[in-house]
Design a protein around this motif. Structure first.
Motif, PDB file in Angstrom:
ATOM      1  N   ARG A 157       0.840  -1.205   0.000  1.00  0.00           N
ATOM      2  CA  ARG A 157       0.000   0.000   0.000  1.00  0.00           C
ATOM      3  C   ARG A 157       0.871   1.249   0.000  1.00  0.00           C
ATOM      4  NH1 ARG A 157      -1.441   3.258   3.938  1.00  0.00           N
ATOM      5  NH2 ARG A 157      -0.607   1.828   5.503  1.00  0.00           N
ATOM      6  N   VAL A 158       1.946   1.234   0.779  1.00  0.00           N
ATOM      7  CA  VAL A 158       2.861   2.376   0.844  1.00  0.00           C
ATOM      8  C   VAL A 158       3.495   2.632  -0.521  1.00  0.00           C
ATOM      9  CG1 VAL A 158       5.013   3.223   1.842  1.00  0.00           C
ATOM     10  CG2 VAL A 158       3.323   2.083   3.297  1.00  0.00           C
ATOM     11  N   ARG A 159       3.903   1.545  -1.175  1.00  0.00           N
ATOM     12  CA  ARG A 159       4.528   1.685  -2.496  1.00  0.00           C
ATOM     13  C   ARG A 159       3.556   2.308  -3.484  1.00  0.00           C
ATOM     14  NH1 ARG A 159       7.979  -3.081  -5.475  1.00  0.00           N
ATOM     15  NH2 ARG A 159       8.506  -1.924  -7.379  1.00  0.00           N
ATOM     16  N   GLN A 160       2.307   1.895  -3.447  1.00  0.00           N
ATOM     17  CA  GLN A 160       1.299   2.453  -4.349  1.00  0.00           C
ATOM     18  C   GLN A 160       1.115   3.949  -4.087  1.00  0.00           C
ATOM     19  OE1 GLN A 160      -0.466   0.842  -6.919  1.00  0.00           O
ATOM     20  NE2 GLN A 160      -0.973   2.981  -7.386  1.00  0.00           N
ATOM     21  N   ARG A 161       1.099   4.314  -2.826  1.00  0.00           N
ATOM     22  CA  ARG A 161       0.913   5.719  -2.481  1.00  0.00           C
ATOM     23  C   ARG A 161       2.080   6.573  -2.986  1.00  0.00           C
ATOM     24  NH1 ARG A 161      -0.724   7.102   3.641  1.00  0.00           N
ATOM     25  NH2 ARG A 161      -2.410   5.687   3.005  1.00  0.00           N
ATOM     26  N   ILE A 162       3.296   6.045  -2.849  1.00  0.00           N
ATOM     27  CA  ILE A 162       4.463   6.779  -3.343  1.00  0.00           C
ATOM     28  C   ILE A 162       4.411   6.882  -4.876  1.00  0.00           C
ATOM     29  CG2 ILE A 162       6.978   6.728  -3.568  1.00  0.00           C
ATOM     30  CD1 ILE A 162       7.069   5.306  -0.849  1.00  0.00           C
ATOM     31  N   GLY A 163       4.066   5.773  -5.534  1.00  0.00           N
ATOM     32  CA  GLY A 163       3.993   5.779  -6.992  1.00  0.00           C
ATOM     33  C   GLY A 163       2.983   6.766  -7.530  1.00  0.00           C
ATOM     34  N   ASP A 164       1.892   6.939  -6.811  1.00  0.00           N
ATOM     35  CA  ASP A 164       0.835   7.857  -7.257  1.00  0.00           C
ATOM     36  C   ASP A 164       1.286   9.313  -7.277  1.00  0.00           C
ATOM     37  OD1 ASP A 164      -0.895   5.759  -7.621  1.00  0.00           O
ATOM     38  OD2 ASP A 164      -1.930   6.010  -5.707  1.00  0.00           O
ATOM     39  N   LEU A 209      14.002   5.980  -5.381  1.00  0.00           N
ATOM     40  CA  LEU A 209      14.866   6.879  -6.143  1.00  0.00           C
ATOM     41  C   LEU A 209      13.996   8.005  -6.680  1.00  0.00           C
ATOM     42  CD1 LEU A 209      17.775   7.285  -7.312  1.00  0.00           C
ATOM     43  CD2 LEU A 209      16.980   6.045  -9.340  1.00  0.00           C
ATOM     44  N   LEU A 210      14.243   9.215  -6.192  1.00  0.00           N
ATOM     45  CA  LEU A 210      13.391  10.345  -6.524  1.00  0.00           C
ATOM     46  C   LEU A 210      13.862  11.042  -7.795  1.00  0.00           C
ATOM     47  CD1 LEU A 210      12.943  11.882  -2.953  1.00  0.00           C
ATOM     48  CD2 LEU A 210      11.336  10.438  -4.208  1.00  0.00           C
ATOM     49  N   ALA A 242       4.989  13.873   3.404  1.00  0.00           N
ATOM     50  CA  ALA A 242       3.614  14.330   3.627  1.00  0.00           C
ATOM     51  C   ALA A 242       2.609  13.251   3.248  1.00  0.00           C
ATOM     52  CB  ALA A 242       3.357  15.612   2.832  1.00  0.00           C
ATOM     53  N   ALA A 243       2.875  12.558   2.130  1.00  0.00           N
ATOM     54  CA  ALA A 243       1.951  11.524   1.663  1.00  0.00           C
ATOM     55  C   ALA A 243       1.891  10.337   2.616  1.00  0.00           C
ATOM     56  CB  ALA A 243       2.355  11.061   0.273  1.00  0.00           C
ATOM     57  N   LEU A 244       2.992  10.086   3.332  1.00  0.00           N
ATOM     58  CA  LEU A 244       3.036   8.926   4.221  1.00  0.00           C
ATOM     59  C   LEU A 244       2.855   9.292   5.684  1.00  0.00           C
ATOM     60  CD1 LEU A 244       6.022   6.942   2.612  1.00  0.00           C
ATOM     61  CD2 LEU A 244       3.560   6.734   2.160  1.00  0.00           C
ATOM     62  N   ALA A 245       2.538  10.539   5.971  1.00  0.00           N
ATOM     63  CA  ALA A 245       2.332  10.970   7.354  1.00  0.00           C
ATOM     64  C   ALA A 245       1.191  10.163   7.987  1.00  0.00           C
ATOM     65  CB  ALA A 245       2.013  12.460   7.394  1.00  0.00           C
ATOM     66  N   GLY A 246       1.431   9.667   9.187  1.00  0.00           N
ATOM     67  CA  GLY A 246       0.403   8.904   9.905  1.00  0.00           C
ATOM     68  C   GLY A 246       0.289   7.455   9.488  1.00  0.00           C
ATOM     69  N   SER A 247       1.161   7.000   8.555  1.00  0.00           N
ATOM     70  CA  SER A 247       1.068   5.619   8.078  1.00  0.00           C
ATOM     71  C   SER A 247       1.933   4.662   8.890  1.00  0.00           C
ATOM     72  CB  SER A 247       1.465   5.544   6.605  1.00  0.00           C
ATOM     73  OG  SER A 247       2.810   5.960   6.425  1.00  0.00           O
ATOM     74  N   GLY A 248       2.684   5.190   9.858  1.00  0.00           N
ATOM     75  CA  GLY A 248       3.480   4.332  10.724  1.00  0.00           C
ATOM     76  C   GLY A 248       4.801   3.865  10.138  1.00  0.00           C
ATOM     77  N   VAL A 249       5.263   4.497   9.075  1.00  0.00           N
ATOM     78  CA  VAL A 249       6.537   4.102   8.466  1.00  0.00           C
ATOM     79  C   VAL A 249       7.620   5.097   8.872  1.00  0.00           C
ATOM     80  CG1 VAL A 249       5.394   3.026   6.501  1.00  0.00           C
ATOM     81  CG2 VAL A 249       6.156   5.414   6.335  1.00  0.00           C
ATOM     82  N   SER A 250       8.861   4.648   8.799  1.00  0.00           N
ATOM     83  CA  SER A 250       9.995   5.545   9.009  1.00  0.00           C
ATOM     84  C   SER A 250      10.629   5.839   7.658  1.00  0.00           C
ATOM     85  CB  SER A 250      11.028   4.910   9.950  1.00  0.00           C
ATOM     86  OG  SER A 250      11.585   3.751   9.378  1.00  0.00           O
TER      87      SER A 250
END
Length: 304
Positions: A239-246, A263-264, A277-285
């Motif tokens: 799910r995290v990967r999909q969010r980053i890809g979007d 790789l940005l 910002a996109a991953l805020a609150g998702s519990g990832v570091s």
């Protein structure tokens, strides 16, 4: 530094397909020069043109003050060539293979015996001298192939993906042998798709679709990479990967165990902040990390 090999405008076409496109190279003497690229990038075609086995459609190669293709017959005795696939005779023993190679390379009977004795010892093949290649392990066949390629003591050695089928320990030993050859003044060209091998080269050329897209010392290529690399660690990485890809701001996202390596795209100055910002609150570091050669490779061969 004096160049062993130069190539100017080297091009090879097969019908309408351009396998190698305007390649310019300057390869120093007594160094390991690596070719890194995806399948179909033109590495093997380039090798065949460099050693005179394939005539360029355009361009010229100079090797040790000889011009290719004009002086191809003069150059071939100066080259040792190890192909991707084991190419020696499987129905001949190790010793018989080396004797045959010595004959076709024009070594006298006395020199042939001396060189076979030396190479059997150097590449730890003495106890296998009477065995056929089919009864050798992959690493032993690899050492035999290298022994055959250097039997006539060529000043230039071309290795086309030589360690693709061996284990890491055998690969390390093989590279130790290559650096011993460098110490004797041999110039080595090696094509590979393995990042740990590419990092061992003095100089590296990255090819993509027949073109040279990056060149230099591996450390310099890594240092000069303009891309930011993030590592994202946590759960539900799909799910995290999909969010980053979007977000549309990455060159690649790869999962490595329980983390993602991101790789940005350097065209977005705020890319790291947008990922955070996109991953805020998702519990990832999220951690910014140093790039590696694989990141250089991905950035250079990006096909988007």
């Amino acid at each position: 530094m004096d160049a062993a090999i130069t190539a100017a405008g080297l091009t090879r076409k097969f019908g309408r397909t351009v396998a190698v496109d305007g390649l310019n190279l300057e390869i120093p003497r007594a160094q390991i020069y690596g070719f890194l690229g995806p399948n179909g990038s033109g590495k093997s075609t380039t090798f065949r043109m460099l050693c005179g086995l394939l005539t360029p459609t355009e361009g010229e190669v100079r090797m040790l003050d000889h011009s290719i293709p004009r002086d191809a017959e003069k150059v071939r005795p100066l080259i040792g060539y190890m192909t991707q696939q084991f190419s020696l005779y499987r129905d001949l023993s190790v010793l018989e293979n080396l004797h045959f190679l010595g004959k076709i390379r024009g070594l006298s009977r006395r020199r042939r015996r001396e060189r076979i004795e030396e190479t059997l010892h150097t590449y730890d093949l003495e106890r296998f001298a009477r065995r056929r290649p089919e009864n050798l392990s992959g690493g032993e066949r690899q050492r035999l192939a290298l022994a055959g390629a250097v039997l006539h003591e060529p000043p230039v050695l071309l290795l086309d993906e030589p360690t693709s089928a061996v284990d890491p320990r055998t690969r390390r030993s093989f590279w130790d042998n290559l650096f011993e050859l460098i110490g004797r003044g041999v110039t080595i060209l090696v094509s590979t798709h393995l990042m740990d091998e590419a990092e061992r080269c003095h100089q590296l050329a990255i090819l993509d679709r027949g073109r040279l897209v990056a060149e230099g010392e591996p450390k310099a290529l890594i240092r000069d990479l303009a891309h930011t690399v993030l590592e994202v660690e946590g759960e539900d990485l799909g799910r995290v990967r999909q969010r980053i890809g979007d977000l549309g701001i990455t060159r690649s996202v790869a999962q490595l165990g329980n983390r993602l390596r991101v790789l940005l795209d350097p065209g977005h100055a705020d890319a790291a902040e947008r990922v955070s910002a996109a991953l805020a609150g998702s519990g990832v570091s999220i951690t910014e990390t140093r790039p590696g050669l694989e990141d250089v490779f991905v950035a250079a061969t990006d096909r988007n």
